[in-house]
Design an enzyme around this catalytic site. Structure first.
Site, PDB file in Angstrom:
ATOM      1  N   ASP A 110      -9.668   4.096 -20.709  1.00  0.00           N
ATOM      2  CA  ASP A 110     -10.031   3.185 -19.625  1.00  0.00           C
ATOM      3  C   ASP A 110     -11.247   2.376 -20.061  1.00  0.00           C
ATOM      4  O   ASP A 110     -12.170   2.917 -20.687  1.00  0.00           O
ATOM      5  CB  ASP A 110     -10.338   3.958 -18.344  1.00  0.00           C
ATOM      6  CG  ASP A 110     -10.210   3.085 -17.110  1.00  0.00           C
ATOM      7  OD1 ASP A 110      -9.215   3.220 -16.376  1.00  0.00           O
ATOM      8  OD2 ASP A 110     -11.103   2.231 -16.879  1.00  0.00           O
TER       9      ASP A 110
ATOM     10  N   ARG B 122       6.244   5.977  -8.554  1.00  0.00           N
ATOM     11  CA  ARG B 122       6.857   5.910  -7.222  1.00  0.00           C
ATOM     12  C   ARG B 122       6.142   6.810  -6.222  1.00  0.00           C
ATOM     13  O   ARG B 122       6.663   7.066  -5.125  1.00  0.00           O
ATOM     14  CB  ARG B 122       8.337   6.314  -7.309  1.00  0.00           C
ATOM     15  CG  ARG B 122       9.118   5.534  -8.348  1.00  0.00           C
ATOM     16  CD  ARG B 122      10.520   6.066  -8.528  1.00  0.00           C
ATOM     17  NE  ARG B 122      11.421   5.594  -7.488  1.00  0.00           N
ATOM     18  CZ  ARG B 122      12.631   6.093  -7.259  1.00  0.00           C
ATOM     19  NH1 ARG B 122      13.066   7.112  -7.977  1.00  0.00           N
ATOM     20  NH2 ARG B 122      13.401   5.599  -6.311  1.00  0.00           N
TER      21      ARG B 122
ATOM     22  N   LYS C 116      11.805  -0.587  -8.605  1.00  0.00           N
ATOM     23  CA  LYS C 116      10.485  -0.362  -8.007  1.00  0.00           C
ATOM     24  C   LYS C 116      10.196  -1.381  -6.909  1.00  0.00           C
ATOM     25  O   LYS C 116       9.729  -1.040  -5.815  1.00  0.00           O
ATOM     26  CB  LYS C 116       9.401  -0.433  -9.091  1.00  0.00           C
ATOM     27  CG  LYS C 116       7.964  -0.374  -8.558  1.00  0.00           C
ATOM     28  CD  LYS C 116       7.694   0.924  -7.804  1.00  0.00           C
ATOM     29  CE  LYS C 116       6.318   0.934  -7.142  1.00  0.00           C
ATOM     30  NZ  LYS C 116       5.205   1.015  -8.068  1.00  0.00           N
TER      31      LYS C 116
ATOM     32  N   CYS D  16       0.731  -1.481  -3.116  1.00  0.00           N
ATOM     33  CA  CYS D  16       2.126  -1.782  -3.475  1.00  0.00           C
ATOM     34  C   CYS D  16       2.786  -2.715  -2.476  1.00  0.00           C
ATOM     35  O   CYS D  16       3.406  -3.713  -2.851  1.00  0.00           O
ATOM     36  CB  CYS D  16       2.928  -0.491  -3.596  1.00  0.00           C
ATOM     37  SG  CYS D  16       2.457   0.549  -4.989  1.00  0.00           S
TER      38      CYS D  16
ATOM     39  N   LYS E 282       1.976  -6.492  -2.490  1.00  0.00           N
ATOM     40  CA  LYS E 282       2.262  -7.337  -3.656  1.00  0.00           C
ATOM     41  C   LYS E 282       3.706  -7.235  -4.149  1.00  0.00           C
ATOM     42  O   LYS E 282       4.272  -8.222  -4.625  1.00  0.00           O
ATOM     43  CB  LYS E 282       1.320  -7.019  -4.812  1.00  0.00           C
ATOM     44  CG  LYS E 282       1.549  -5.681  -5.481  1.00  0.00           C
ATOM     45  CD  LYS E 282       0.679  -5.502  -6.730  1.00  0.00           C
ATOM     46  CE  LYS E 282       0.981  -4.182  -7.414  1.00  0.00           C
ATOM     47  NZ  LYS E 282       0.218  -4.001  -8.653  1.00  0.00           N
TER      48      LYS E 282
END
Length: 434
Positions: free
Chosen positions: A39, A156, A208, A262, A265
């Site tokens: 990261d 998910r 998705k 989620c 967008k």
């Protein structure tokens, strides 16, 4: 932290240690894999190394403590070649366009594309527009090898149950070819018992987006029912509960705010994919537009009630209860939160805009433009209350005694209906109650 590993380590690199990447990295390490988490944010790395991630996910700190000997955190790919790479970076919507910002994805792929051998699977887990893996990721990989093992395997899970759902939900796997799909399936098998292989990268990408757009649509219908019931002077809760009672068709969703990273967008990504293919997905667009109006509707109800009382808005104190985008399962995720919209609509219009949340830290509440407040203190001072969250902590049977003498209360989820609906001096409103 030392990132010089032996070539024999066969580690899995997980790029992006946020809500998606960190639970998966910890789960892989718990299943026996050697994992390197990557990261770019030093605060994220420091928190993970300390076992105290910057976001709330039940069980995650404990799991990090258990896997500390198999989980390394760094800001770059180690010198040794990885055995697998999983990309979990953010693809946030661009302001003004709602199109996915692929900056972090491109950067991540650029970090490792040159360092892979022919046997290293690359799994993209970040949510992306249909066609992204083939059009954006694949060319970068093919610049360094002829037949990359590229797969799209969408995340998910939901915040608050991520660790359990990683292990229990079927994993969709779409590969560039059968070799790539098989390699991704082997990589994820120790964590995900059930894996569903589909025919292409694009199919997996669309799955998705379709799942989350369908959720948006279902909730949007509940909100449409609520707005119709309000206009007719009816109670949407009664309409929906009675319609659902022992009736064998799909349940009508209860009304309330629809948000989160989620759902604010993914429908736009699906809309864009459809539009590029020559189709206007009007149903998807309508649901998203309706759900985005809900916070504005709540604010307008409160402003109208204040005006009817002759109250001076510039002297009013308003408290917003519920800063995270949802209350159940609880999370401190504020992405796509109704509170953001409410703050934008009320900032600089009221004397004091207070904010309370049981999970979101006061520093985050303040950064979002609210004055952090203890719940009881804020309720006692407020001229208006907007309850945006259904967090169980707000189920207060004595809430009437905590409120100022005659406040206006807008209750998004009906948490206080039994306690306040018929209480003298309190103007109680809820979404869907005419």
């Amino acid at each position: 932290m030392d990132t010089k590993l032996s070539p024999d380590d066969g580690y899995t690199a997980v790029i992006g240690l946020g809500y998606v990447g960190l639970p998966l990295a910890a789960a892989l390490a718990a299943a026996g894999s050697r994992v390197v988490g990557i990261d770019q944010d030093p605060a994220v790395r420091a928190a993970v190394e300390a076992g105290t991630p910057l976001f709330r996910e039940p069980g995650l700190p404990e799991l990090l403590a258990e896997v500390s000997d198999r989980f390394t955190v760094t800001d770059k790919l180690p010198d040794a070649r990885p055995g697998a790479v999983i990309v979990c970076v953010g693809t946030p919507p661009e302001p003004g366009t709602n199109q996915a910002d692929l900056t972090h994805l491109r950067s991540a792929v650029g970090m490792f594309a040159h360092a892979l051998d022919a046997h290293c699977p690359v799994v993209i887990r970040s949510t992306v527009p249909v066609g992204t893996c083939r059009e954006v990721v694949l060319p970068e990989l093919k610049a360094h090898q002829d037949a990359p093992l590229l797969a799209f395997c969408p995340e998910r899970t939901i915040q608050g149950r991520a660790l359990a759902e990683i292990r229990s939900l079927p994993q969709i796997i779409g590969g560039l070819d059968q070799r790539a799909a098989a390699a991704a399936s082997r990589l994820l098998a120790p964590v995900v018992p059930e894996r569903i292989t589909v025919s292409s990268l694009e199919t997996a990408e669309m799955i998705k987006l379709v799942c989350n757009s369908h959720t948006d649509l279902i909730y949007g219908f509940g909100n449409e029912v609520a707005l119709i019931a309000e206009a007719l002077g009816l109670d949407a809760s009664e309409v929906i509960a009675s319609a659902n009672l022992r009736y064998p068709r799909p349940d009508i969703a209860r009304p309330g705010f629809v948000g989160g990273s989620c759902l604010v967008k993914d429908p736009y990504m699906l809309l864009d994919a459809a539009r590029r293919a020559g189709h206007e997905a009007t149903l998807v667009a309508s649901a998203r537009a309706l759900n985005e109006r809900v916070p504005e509707h709540a604010v307008q109800q409160v402003l109208t009630a204040l005006a009817a009382r002759g109250a001076d808005l510039a002297d009013a104190t308003v408290i917003v209860c519920g800063i995270a985008y949802k209350g159940r399962p609880e999370t401190d995720d504020v992405r796509g939160s109704a509170a953001t919209s409410v703050q934008n609509l009320l900032a600089n219009r009221v004397a004091r805009l207070l904010g309370h949340d049981f999970v979101v830290a006061d520093t985050r509440v303040s950064a979002m433009g609210f004055e952090p407040s203890e719940l009881a203190d804020g309720l006692s001072k407020a001229d208006a209350v907007l309850l945006l969250s259904d967090h169980p902590g707000y189920a207060l049977p004595d809430v009437a005694g905590l409120l100022a003498s005659s406040p206006i209360v807008f209750d998004m989820w009906g948490m206080w209906e039994d306690a306040l609906a018929d209480t003298a001096g309190i103007e109680y409103m809820r979404l869907g109650r005419g």
